[in-house]
Design a protein around this motif. Structure first.
Motif, PDB file in Angstrom:
ATOM      1  N   LEU A  34      28.501  32.382  -7.157  1.00 33.49           N
ATOM      2  CA  LEU A  34      28.165  31.658  -8.098  1.00 33.49           C
ATOM      3  C   LEU A  34      28.149  29.981  -7.820  1.00 33.49           C
ATOM      4  CD1 LEU A  34      29.765  33.742 -10.890  1.00 33.49           C
ATOM      5  CD2 LEU A  34      27.293  33.717 -10.333  1.00 33.49           C
ATOM      6  N   ASP A  35      29.401  29.672  -7.363  1.00 32.05           N
ATOM      7  CA  ASP A  35      29.157  28.132  -7.089  1.00 32.05           C
ATOM      8  C   ASP A  35      28.362  27.527  -6.353  1.00 32.05           C
ATOM      9  OD1 ASP A  35      31.390  28.626  -8.797  1.00 32.05           O
ATOM     10  OD2 ASP A  35      32.874  27.312  -7.533  1.00 32.05           O
ATOM     11  N   GLU A  36      28.029  28.561  -5.170  1.00 34.30           N
ATOM     12  CA  GLU A  36      26.979  28.260  -4.053  1.00 34.30           C
ATOM     13  C   GLU A  36      25.535  28.097  -4.791  1.00 34.30           C
ATOM     14  OE1 GLU A  36      27.422  31.023  -0.859  1.00 34.30           O
ATOM     15  OE2 GLU A  36      29.308  30.311  -0.818  1.00 34.30           O
ATOM     16  N   LEU A  46      20.927  25.142  -6.978  1.00 35.28           N
ATOM     17  CA  LEU A  46      20.133  24.727  -8.072  1.00 35.28           C
ATOM     18  C   LEU A  46      19.949  23.224  -8.312  1.00 35.28           C
ATOM     19  CD1 LEU A  46      20.687  27.777 -10.249  1.00 35.28           C
ATOM     20  CD2 LEU A  46      18.718  27.432  -9.041  1.00 35.28           C
ATOM     21  N   GLY A  47      20.940  22.464  -7.403  1.00 34.49           N
ATOM     22  CA  GLY A  47      21.083  21.199  -7.712  1.00 34.49           C
ATOM     23  C   GLY A  47      22.244  20.441  -8.454  1.00 34.49           C
ATOM     24  N   ALA A  48      23.084  21.244  -8.864  1.00 29.77           N
ATOM     25  CA  ALA A  48      24.147  20.727  -9.743  1.00 29.77           C
ATOM     26  C   ALA A  48      25.093  20.209  -8.843  1.00 29.77           C
ATOM     27  CB  ALA A  48      24.962  21.835 -10.311  1.00 29.77           C
ATOM     28  N   GLY A  49      25.830  19.025  -8.979  1.00 33.61           N
ATOM     29  CA  GLY A  49      26.788  18.337  -7.947  1.00 33.61           C
ATOM     30  C   GLY A  49      28.103  18.913  -8.218  1.00 33.61           C
ATOM     31  N   LYS A  50      28.999  18.840  -7.420  1.00 28.51           N
ATOM     32  CA  LYS A  50      30.430  19.420  -7.544  1.00 28.51           C
ATOM     33  C   LYS A  50      30.961  19.347  -8.865  1.00 28.51           C
ATOM     34  CE  LYS A  50      31.033  20.527  -3.033  1.00 28.51           C
ATOM     35  NZ  LYS A  50      31.283  21.820  -2.427  1.00 28.51           N
ATOM     36  N   LEU A  51      30.863  18.280  -9.539  1.00 30.98           N
ATOM     37  CA  LEU A  51      31.716  18.108 -10.678  1.00 30.98           C
ATOM     38  C   LEU A  51      30.788  19.147 -12.042  1.00 30.98           C
ATOM     39  CD1 LEU A  51      33.761  16.506 -12.347  1.00 30.98           C
ATOM     40  CD2 LEU A  51      32.135  14.595 -12.846  1.00 30.98           C
ATOM     41  N   GLU A  52      29.642  18.991 -11.838  1.00 32.43           N
ATOM     42  CA  GLU A  52      28.818  19.714 -12.663  1.00 32.43           C
ATOM     43  C   GLU A  52      29.266  21.269 -12.459  1.00 32.43           C
ATOM     44  OE1 GLU A  52      24.660  18.971 -12.745  1.00 32.43           O
ATOM     45  OE2 GLU A  52      24.441  20.293 -14.624  1.00 32.43           O
ATOM     46  N   THR A  53      29.240  21.814 -11.424  1.00 36.80           N
ATOM     47  CA  THR A  53      29.492  23.155 -10.914  1.00 36.80           C
ATOM     48  C   THR A  53      30.994  23.606 -11.523  1.00 36.80           C
ATOM     49  OG1 THR A  53      28.151  22.941  -9.006  1.00 36.80           O
ATOM     50  CG2 THR A  53      29.709  24.914  -9.116  1.00 36.80           C
ATOM     51  N   PHE A  54      31.936  22.453 -11.212  1.00 39.09           N
ATOM     52  CA  PHE A  54      33.304  22.739 -11.717  1.00 39.09           C
ATOM     53  C   PHE A  54      33.188  23.087 -13.217  1.00 39.09           C
ATOM     54  CE2 PHE A  54      37.550  21.789 -12.723  1.00 39.09           C
ATOM     55  CZ  PHE A  54      38.242  22.519 -12.255  1.00 39.09           C
ATOM     56  N   ALA A  55      32.820  21.949 -13.700  1.00 34.22           N
ATOM     57  CA  ALA A  55      32.886  21.956 -15.437  1.00 34.22           C
ATOM     58  C   ALA A  55      31.775  23.084 -15.941  1.00 34.22           C
ATOM     59  CB  ALA A  55      32.533  20.608 -15.982  1.00 34.22           C
ATOM     60  N   PRO A 110      34.565  27.533 -16.955  1.00 36.86           N
ATOM     61  CA  PRO A 110      34.433  28.675 -17.926  1.00 36.86           C
ATOM     62  C   PRO A 110      34.781  30.136 -17.431  1.00 36.86           C
ATOM     63  CG  PRO A 110      32.418  27.170 -17.912  1.00 36.86           C
ATOM     64  CD  PRO A 110      33.309  26.814 -16.621  1.00 36.86           C
ATOM     65  N   GLN A 111      34.638  30.401 -16.243  1.00 40.43           N
ATOM     66  CA  GLN A 111      35.157  31.419 -15.996  1.00 40.43           C
ATOM     67  C   GLN A 111      36.698  31.648 -15.956  1.00 40.43           C
ATOM     68  OE1 GLN A 111      32.730  33.332 -12.366  1.00 40.43           O
ATOM     69  NE2 GLN A 111      32.396  31.249 -12.020  1.00 40.43           N
ATOM     70  N   MET A 112      37.198  30.631 -15.765  1.00 41.28           N
ATOM     71  CA  MET A 112      38.743  30.745 -15.923  1.00 41.28           C
ATOM     72  C   MET A 112      39.326  30.618 -17.153  1.00 41.28           C
ATOM     73  SD  MET A 112      39.752  28.100 -12.667  1.00 41.28           S
ATOM     74  CE  MET A 112      41.463  28.638 -12.760  1.00 41.28           C
ATOM     75  N   HIS A 150      35.988  17.674  -4.894  1.00 43.08           N
ATOM     76  CA  HIS A 150      35.319  18.459  -3.697  1.00 43.08           C
ATOM     77  C   HIS A 150      36.093  19.704  -3.577  1.00 43.08           C
ATOM     78  CE1 HIS A 150      34.120  19.110   0.346  1.00 43.08           C
ATOM     79  NE2 HIS A 150      32.908  18.565  -0.170  1.00 43.08           N
ATOM     80  N   GLY A 151      35.367  20.673  -3.347  1.00 40.62           N
ATOM     81  CA  GLY A 151      36.101  21.796  -3.388  1.00 40.62           C
ATOM     82  C   GLY A 151      37.020  22.128  -2.205  1.00 40.62           C
ATOM     83  N   ASN A 152      36.946  21.535  -0.911  1.00 39.72           N
ATOM     84  CA  ASN A 152      37.760  21.985   0.217  1.00 39.72           C
ATOM     85  C   ASN A 152      38.729  20.879   0.457  1.00 39.72           C
ATOM     86  OD1 ASN A 152      35.676  23.893   0.448  1.00 39.72           O
ATOM     87  ND2 ASN A 152      34.256  22.368   1.401  1.00 39.72           N
ATOM     88  N   GLY A 153      38.708  19.971  -0.346  1.00 35.11           N
ATOM     89  CA  GLY A 153      39.861  18.961  -0.116  1.00 35.11           C
ATOM     90  C   GLY A 153      41.141  19.325  -0.633  1.00 35.11           C
ATOM     91  N   ILE A 154      42.145  18.339  -0.170  1.00 36.60           N
ATOM     92  CA  ILE A 154      43.781  18.371  -0.850  1.00 36.60           C
ATOM     93  C   ILE A 154      43.717  17.829  -2.078  1.00 36.60           C
ATOM     94  CG2 ILE A 154      44.497  16.266   0.150  1.00 36.60           C
ATOM     95  CD1 ILE A 154      47.177  17.714   0.696  1.00 36.60           C
ATOM     96  N   TRP A 155      42.455  17.013  -2.455  1.00 34.31           N
ATOM     97  CA  TRP A 155      42.643  16.043  -3.518  1.00 34.31           C
ATOM     98  C   TRP A 155      43.018  16.646  -4.902  1.00 34.31           C
ATOM     99  CZ3 TRP A 155      43.238  11.101  -2.845  1.00 34.31           C
ATOM    100  CH2 TRP A 155      42.503  10.379  -1.631  1.00 34.31           C
TER     101      TRP A 155
END
Lengths: 269, 304
Positions: free
Chosen positions: A168-170, A175-184, A189-191, B21-26
């Motif tokens: 889902l994250d991939e 689809l062009g979302a950044g890491k931050l957007e994907t996380f948020a 929400p799944q968590m 970033h998903g893979n780091g220790i950060w």
């Protein structure tokens, strides 16, 4: 299955069943007794209670020292849960998704507070503070309790994260979302339910904690468990049963929250 | 170019993105730092306080000394208290195992509402303050007015009130009941999800149910049994609330001494030394339990 049971098997089943029944009774009976005796109309404890009255509840709510300590405990527990969540959830994220060197050492360190008895965390915090001329205070209590509670949050969050589908994250990234957007917008929400459960569990652990609190809490403005600890030592009036019954009620509310979010069986892992 | 880029102050958004970033220790760094400051450093302070002299919360003198540790280790009382802490924790852990296993087994055999009820019975005490449950035992076991004695006397089972409160028995009963969920939960998970084909095979080959239980089910759960034993031993060994409340004013264990020296007597040096001894011996015993469990599990695998 219709197998013939040998006499030994029959005895075995009876013993096993009897032991299970006994220990289930042992688990619930004390709480039931406490709730029952909290309705005692007289000034001393008897079981079953000699009648039904709420006078000890009125007594508790009229006791300024007790109600103040409940307010202190509420603030302390909320602050503890907030700190533990803010630190614990990202840490769990790194623990599960991370691929950095030394991950297992970091994991072990993150979960290490659960190997420490509350008393030791309490004393260590007291001494550490004293070294810098800080007295025991409720701030110290919050700091120490959030250390104590951090592993609970990390473990619940880790269990949930491990169960999420990384595709889902991939997909979100593709689809062009950044890491931050994907996380948020995808991961967090799944968590949600796991976070609610972690917050509820941390809250009740902090609210009930006496082993850390006895060493670090403020002398004025004591939290409820410390107040209760001193009360129980010198007194066994039904008023304590009333406070205890209220705490039992709170624990049931928390249990309901956990049951509705991650399920009670989760707590076993 | 590269140097220029590196020298340029990093935009906050970039830093935030790197942290997330998903893979780091950060993402774990704040928690790691927090634990370093509020757990690791305090633990070192606790350890260090046993080797200096402290007066009213201040370190006096500037030399390290082994005198406090030597004094504690040559104190017969310390050894006596440690022995009591040990046997109370050991007996109570074994009692929890005997009481927990049938519950976990029953849980695995039942379905539907009974399963939920067992789970509620196990989890609700876990979420109830240990202090509240110690108070419950105080009321149940206490003196002539105690609920147990009231019941036994009125049923004519005894004609003298039993003296349980303020004895080893009260401490054992309280600890066993309060720590029971910690033993049930690890067993519950393992027994509920076990592979039942081995038991089927054992029964089909003519073994009795009792034989199958002791020779197939129990050996399979050895790791969970020892995980539970180690956990319950550790929390019993370091519990000072139950011995204080149910053991009475003159009852003491190593953990109770740590509390009294630190909070009542205010002898922090001795408190620190005893806390260090408590923690060290606790880890040693727990490691012993875990090592024994591992050997037993390996021996099991070798013989089956």
């Amino acid at each position: 299955m219709s197998r013939r049971l040998s006499p030994i098997d029959r005895v075995g089943r009876v013993v096993l069943g009897a032991l299970a029944a006994f220990s289930l009774l042992l688990l619930v009976a004390p709480s039931i007794i406490v709730v029952a005796i909290s309705f005692e109309p007289r000034g001393f404890i008897s079981f079953p209670p000699s009648g039904f009255s709420l006078r000890w509840y009125e007594h508790v709510f009229a006791n300024r020292q007790l109600t103040d300590s409940v307010v202190v405990s509420l603030w302390v527990s909320l602050a503890t849960a907030a700190i533990a969540l803010v630190l614990g959830v990202p840490a769990a994220f790194a623990s599960v998704r991370g691929t950095f060197a030394g991950r297992s050492a970091a994991n072990a360190f993150l979960l290490s507070p659960q190997m420490m008895p509350g008393m030791v965390i309490g004393i260590a915090s007291l001494f550490f503070g004293a070294y810098f001329a800080f007295r025991a205070s409720n701030t110290m209590l919050i700091l120490a309790l959030s250390v104590f509670c951090l592993p609970f949050v990390i473990r619940i969050a880790m269990a949930r994260l491990a169960g999420l589908d990384p595709r889902l994250d991939e997909a979100s990234a593709n689809l062009g979302a950044g890491k931050l957007e994907t996380f948020a917008r995808v991961t967090l929400p799944q968590m949600g339910p796991a976070l609610v459960a972690a917050a509820a569990f941390t809250f009740i652990e902090a609210f009930d904690n006496v082993t850390v609190a006895l060493f670090t809490s403020d002398v004025r403005g004591r939290p409820l468990p410390v107040e209760l600890y001193y009360l129980v030592q010198y007194d066994s009036s039904p008023a304590i049963a009333a406070i205890s019954a209220l705490e039992i009620g709170l624990s049931f509310a928390i249990m309901l929250v956990i049951a509705r979010t991650v399920g009670l069986e989760r707590l076993g892992r | 170019m590269a140097l220029e880029a590196a020298a340029r102050p990093r935009a906050p958004a970039t830093l935030l993105r790197r942290i997330l970033h998903g893979n780091g220790i950060w993402p774990a760094v704040p928690a790691l730092l927090y634990l370093f400051v509020f757990l690791a450093l305090p633990m070192l302070t606790l350890l260090a306080f046993g080797f200096v002299t402290i007066d009213r919360g201040r370190v006096v003198g500037d030399t390290w000394t082994l005198d406090h540790l030597k004094a504690a280790l040559s104190d017969e009382l310390v050894w006596r208290l440690m022995w009591r802490s040990f046997w109370v924790a050991a007996v109570s852990s074994l009692l929890t195992l005997i009481l927990a296993y049938p519950v976990a087994y029953l849980f695995a055999e039942t379905k539907g509402i009974w399963r939920t009820l067992i789970l509620v019975a196990v989890i609700s005490p876990l979420l109830t303050s240990a202090l509240v449950r110690a108070y419950a035992w105080l009321v149940i076991l206490g003196g002539r007015r105690g609920i147990l004695n009231q019941t036994l006397l009125s049923l004519g089972i005894v004609d003298q009130p039993l003296r349980i409160l303020n004895t080893d028995w009260a401490v054992l009963i309280g600890m066993t009941q309060i720590h029971l969920p910690f033993m049930i939960l690890p067993l519950l998970a393992v027994l509920a999800e076990r592979d039942r084909r081995l038991e089927e095979a054992s029964l089909n080959l003519g073994a009795s149910q009792t034989g199958t239980f002791f020779r197939v089910v129990v050996p399979m759960s050895v790791p969970a049994i020892f995980a539970g034993l180690a956990l319950v031993f550790a929390i019993s060994y370091t519990n000072f609330i139950v011995p204080q409340l149910l053991g009475g004013g003159s009852y003491s264990t190593l953990a109770v001494q740590v509390y009294e020296q630190t909070i009542v007597v205010l002898d922090w040096t001795r408190g620190a030394v005893l806390a260090t001894i408590l923690l060290t011996t606790c880890f040693a015993f727990v490691m012993g339990i875990v090592a024994f469990g591992n050997r037993l599990a390996r021996w099991n695998e070798a013989t089956t």
